[in-house]
Scaffold this motif. Structure first.
Motif, PDB file in Angstrom:
ATOM      1  N   ILE A   1      72.160 176.083 -11.251  1.00 27.93           N
ATOM      2  CA  ILE A   1      72.610 177.438 -10.882  1.00 27.93           C
ATOM      3  C   ILE A   1      72.093 178.450 -11.903  1.00 27.93           C
ATOM      4  O   ILE A   1      71.548 179.501 -11.532  1.00 27.93           O
ATOM      5  CB  ILE A   1      74.144 177.490 -10.764  1.00 27.93           C
ATOM      6  CG1 ILE A   1      74.605 176.675  -9.552  1.00 27.93           C
ATOM      7  CG2 ILE A   1      74.629 178.940 -10.670  1.00 27.93           C
ATOM      8  CD1 ILE A   1      76.093 176.350  -9.544  1.00 27.93           C
ATOM      9  N   LYS A   2      72.238 178.141 -13.185  1.00 32.59           N
ATOM     10  CA  LYS A   2      71.763 179.057 -14.232  1.00 32.59           C
ATOM     11  C   LYS A   2      70.239 179.194 -14.178  1.00 32.59           C
ATOM     12  O   LYS A   2      69.703 180.279 -14.404  1.00 32.59           O
ATOM     13  CB  LYS A   2      72.241 178.580 -15.603  1.00 32.59           C
ATOM     14  CG  LYS A   2      73.734 178.781 -15.775  1.00 32.59           C
ATOM     15  CD  LYS A   2      74.243 178.214 -17.087  1.00 32.59           C
ATOM     16  CE  LYS A   2      75.746 178.415 -17.193  1.00 32.59           C
ATOM     17  NZ  LYS A   2      76.305 177.833 -18.413  1.00 32.59           N
ATOM     18  N   ASN A   3      69.539 178.116 -13.858  1.00 29.14           N
ATOM     19  CA  ASN A   3      68.088 178.156 -13.702  1.00 29.14           C
ATOM     20  C   ASN A   3      67.701 179.100 -12.561  1.00 29.14           C
ATOM     21  O   ASN A   3      66.778 179.909 -12.692  1.00 29.14           O
ATOM     22  CB  ASN A   3      67.567 176.733 -13.448  1.00 29.14           C
ATOM     23  CG  ASN A   3      66.065 176.689 -13.336  1.00 29.14           C
ATOM     24  OD1 ASN A   3      65.346 177.308 -14.110  1.00 29.14           O
ATOM     25  ND2 ASN A   3      65.569 175.959 -12.352  1.00 29.14           N
ATOM     26  N   ILE A   4      68.417 179.021 -11.446  1.00 27.11           N
ATOM     27  CA  ILE A   4      68.152 179.903 -10.306  1.00 27.11           C
ATOM     28  C   ILE A   4      68.410 181.360 -10.697  1.00 27.11           C
ATOM     29  O   ILE A   4      67.598 182.246 -10.421  1.00 27.11           O
ATOM     30  CB  ILE A   4      69.015 179.499  -9.088  1.00 27.11           C
ATOM     31  CG1 ILE A   4      68.549 178.141  -8.546  1.00 27.11           C
ATOM     32  CG2 ILE A   4      68.959 180.576  -7.995  1.00 27.11           C
ATOM     33  CD1 ILE A   4      69.504 177.513  -7.535  1.00 27.11           C
ATOM     34  N   ILE A   5      69.539 181.607 -11.358  1.00 33.31           N
ATOM     35  CA  ILE A   5      69.884 182.975 -11.779  1.00 33.31           C
ATOM     36  C   ILE A   5      68.793 183.550 -12.686  1.00 33.31           C
ATOM     37  O   ILE A   5      68.385 184.701 -12.532  1.00 33.31           O
ATOM     38  CB  ILE A   5      71.259 183.003 -12.484  1.00 33.31           C
ATOM     39  CG1 ILE A   5      72.375 182.723 -11.469  1.00 33.31           C
ATOM     40  CG2 ILE A   5      71.489 184.343 -13.187  1.00 33.31           C
ATOM     41  CD1 ILE A   5      73.741 182.451 -12.088  1.00 33.31           C
TER      42      ILE A   5
ATOM     43  N   PRO B   1      70.025 189.655  -8.640  1.00 33.14           N
ATOM     44  CA  PRO B   1      70.521 190.890  -9.259  1.00 33.14           C
ATOM     45  C   PRO B   1      71.724 190.623 -10.179  1.00 33.14           C
ATOM     46  O   PRO B   1      72.530 189.728  -9.917  1.00 33.14           O
ATOM     47  CB  PRO B   1      70.934 191.754  -8.062  1.00 33.14           C
ATOM     48  CG  PRO B   1      70.117 191.228  -6.917  1.00 33.14           C
ATOM     49  CD  PRO B   1      69.979 189.758  -7.178  1.00 33.14           C
ATOM     50  N   ALA B   2      71.828 191.402 -11.233  1.00 32.53           N
ATOM     51  CA  ALA B   2      72.878 191.202 -12.239  1.00 32.53           C
ATOM     52  C   ALA B   2      74.283 191.352 -11.666  1.00 32.53           C
ATOM     53  O   ALA B   2      75.233 190.758 -12.177  1.00 32.53           O
ATOM     54  CB  ALA B   2      72.670 192.173 -13.393  1.00 32.53           C
ATOM     55  N   ASP B   3      74.433 192.157 -10.609  1.00 33.56           N
ATOM     56  CA  ASP B   3      75.770 192.367 -10.044  1.00 33.56           C
ATOM     57  C   ASP B   3      76.104 191.361  -8.938  1.00 33.56           C
ATOM     58  O   ASP B   3      77.094 191.512  -8.232  1.00 33.56           O
ATOM     59  CB  ASP B   3      75.934 193.803  -9.543  1.00 33.56           C
ATOM     60  CG  ASP B   3      74.913 194.187  -8.487  1.00 33.56           C
ATOM     61  OD1 ASP B   3      73.898 193.464  -8.331  1.00 33.56           O
ATOM     62  OD2 ASP B   3      75.117 195.212  -7.823  1.00 33.56           O
ATOM     63  N   TYR B   4      75.299 190.328  -8.779  1.00 39.18           N
ATOM     64  CA  TYR B   4      75.571 189.273  -7.811  1.00 39.18           C
ATOM     65  C   TYR B   4      76.240 188.098  -8.514  1.00 39.18           C
ATOM     66  O   TYR B   4      76.045 187.887  -9.708  1.00 39.18           O
ATOM     67  CB  TYR B   4      74.278 188.783  -7.150  1.00 39.18           C
ATOM     68  CG  TYR B   4      73.822 189.629  -5.974  1.00 39.18           C
ATOM     69  CD1 TYR B   4      73.810 191.014  -6.049  1.00 39.18           C
ATOM     70  CD2 TYR B   4      73.392 189.030  -4.807  1.00 39.18           C
ATOM     71  CE1 TYR B   4      73.382 191.785  -4.973  1.00 39.18           C
ATOM     72  CE2 TYR B   4      72.960 189.798  -3.729  1.00 39.18           C
ATOM     73  CZ  TYR B   4      72.956 191.170  -3.819  1.00 39.18           C
ATOM     74  OH  TYR B   4      72.543 191.922  -2.761  1.00 39.18           O
ATOM     75  N   ALA B   5      76.998 187.334  -7.747  1.00 38.87           N
ATOM     76  CA  ALA B   5      77.668 186.149  -8.264  1.00 38.87           C
ATOM     77  C   ALA B   5      77.448 185.006  -7.284  1.00 38.87           C
ATOM     78  O   ALA B   5      77.002 185.214  -6.152  1.00 38.87           O
ATOM     79  CB  ALA B   5      79.162 186.423  -8.440  1.00 38.87           C
ATOM     80  N   LEU B   6      77.777 183.802  -7.706  1.00 42.34           N
ATOM     81  CA  LEU B   6      77.655 182.630  -6.847  1.00 42.34           C
ATOM     82  C   LEU B   6      78.780 182.647  -5.821  1.00 42.34           C
ATOM     83  O   LEU B   6      79.949 182.670  -6.182  1.00 42.34           O
ATOM     84  CB  LEU B   6      77.747 181.355  -7.686  1.00 42.34           C
ATOM     85  CG  LEU B   6      77.637 180.054  -6.905  1.00 42.34           C
ATOM     86  CD1 LEU B   6      76.212 179.857  -6.387  1.00 42.34           C
ATOM     87  CD2 LEU B   6      78.056 178.874  -7.765  1.00 42.34           C
ATOM     88  N   ARG B   7      78.409 182.687  -4.539  1.00 40.60           N
ATOM     89  CA  ARG B   7      79.418 182.649  -3.483  1.00 40.60           C
ATOM     90  C   ARG B   7      79.514 181.223  -2.950  1.00 40.60           C
ATOM     91  O   ARG B   7      78.519 180.606  -2.600  1.00 40.60           O
ATOM     92  CB  ARG B   7      79.067 183.590  -2.328  1.00 40.60           C
ATOM     93  CG  ARG B   7      80.095 183.527  -1.189  1.00 40.60           C
ATOM     94  CD  ARG B   7      79.892 184.580  -0.139  1.00 40.60           C
ATOM     95  NE  ARG B   7      80.030 185.932  -0.656  1.00 40.60           N
ATOM     96  CZ  ARG B   7      81.211 186.527  -0.921  1.00 40.60           C
ATOM     97  NH1 ARG B   7      82.336 185.864  -0.748  1.00 40.60           N
ATOM     98  NH2 ARG B   7      81.243 187.756  -1.359  1.00 40.60           N
ATOM     99  N   VAL B   8      80.752 180.714  -2.934  1.00 40.76           N
ATOM    100  CA  VAL B   8      81.035 179.392  -2.391  1.00 40.76           C
ATOM    101  C   VAL B   8      81.907 179.605  -1.164  1.00 40.76           C
ATOM    102  O   VAL B   8      82.893 180.344  -1.215  1.00 40.76           O
ATOM    103  CB  VAL B   8      81.783 178.509  -3.423  1.00 40.76           C
ATOM    104  CG1 VAL B   8      82.022 177.120  -2.868  1.00 40.76           C
ATOM    105  CG2 VAL B   8      80.999 178.444  -4.730  1.00 40.76           C
ATOM    106  N   GLY B   9      81.531 178.981  -0.043  1.00 41.82           N
ATOM    107  CA  GLY B   9      82.292 179.206   1.178  1.00 41.82           C
ATOM    108  C   GLY B   9      82.236 178.022   2.124  1.00 41.82           C
ATOM    109  O   GLY B   9      81.618 176.998   1.837  1.00 41.82           O
ATOM    110  N   VAL B  10      82.906 178.200   3.236  1.00 40.71           N
ATOM    111  CA  VAL B  10      82.914 177.186   4.282  1.00 40.71           C
ATOM    112  C   VAL B  10      82.422 177.818   5.575  1.00 40.71           C
ATOM    113  O   VAL B  10      82.558 179.010   5.792  1.00 40.71           O
ATOM    114  CB  VAL B  10      84.324 176.574   4.496  1.00 40.71           C
ATOM    115  CG1 VAL B  10      84.757 175.800   3.289  1.00 40.71           C
ATOM    116  CG2 VAL B  10      85.343 177.632   4.853  1.00 40.71           C
TER     117      VAL B  10
END
Length: 106
Positions: free
Chosen positions: A15-19, A25-34
């Motif tokens: 995940i950190k490698n992808i970021i 973008p700096a204001d994006y976060a990892l979204r986890v969903g179903v």
């Protein structure tokens, strides 16, 4: 706040490698969903997104994570792992309460 998911060391590194390397973008976060339900069961989703009003936000090992409030109960106890083999690589979702592995659907 109770954090519903865990992220393995291998998944954190990926995940950190992808970021760091994919211009997230700096204001994006990892979204986890179903997604889904019904006959095929539930599938899980990972992506990067801006926070929305109905999100729970938290930080895991320096990774900002977003989960829609209505998805939290479906993700409780879920472990996100990263698998890298000769045939395939990708994120997997492992729920210790369910013996079957679920691959990510992107």
């Amino acid at each position: 706040m109770l954090i519903p998911i865990t992220i393995t060391d291998k998944a954190q590194l990926e995940i950190k490698n992808i970021i760091n390397n994919k211009n997230i973008p700096a204001d994006y976060a990892l979204r986890v969903g179903v997604k889904g339900g019904g006959c095929g069961g539930m599938s899980y989703a990972l992506g990067f997104d801006k926070a929305k009003e109905d999100d729970q936000q938290f930080e895991l090992h320096g990774i900002q994570v977003l989960i829609e409030k209505r998805h939290v109960m479906f993700l409780m106890g879920m472990e996100i792992d990263f698998y890298e083999g000769s045939e395939a690589r990708g994120f997997t979702f492992v729920n210790p309460d369910i013996p079957k592995r679920h691959d990510v659907e992107e």
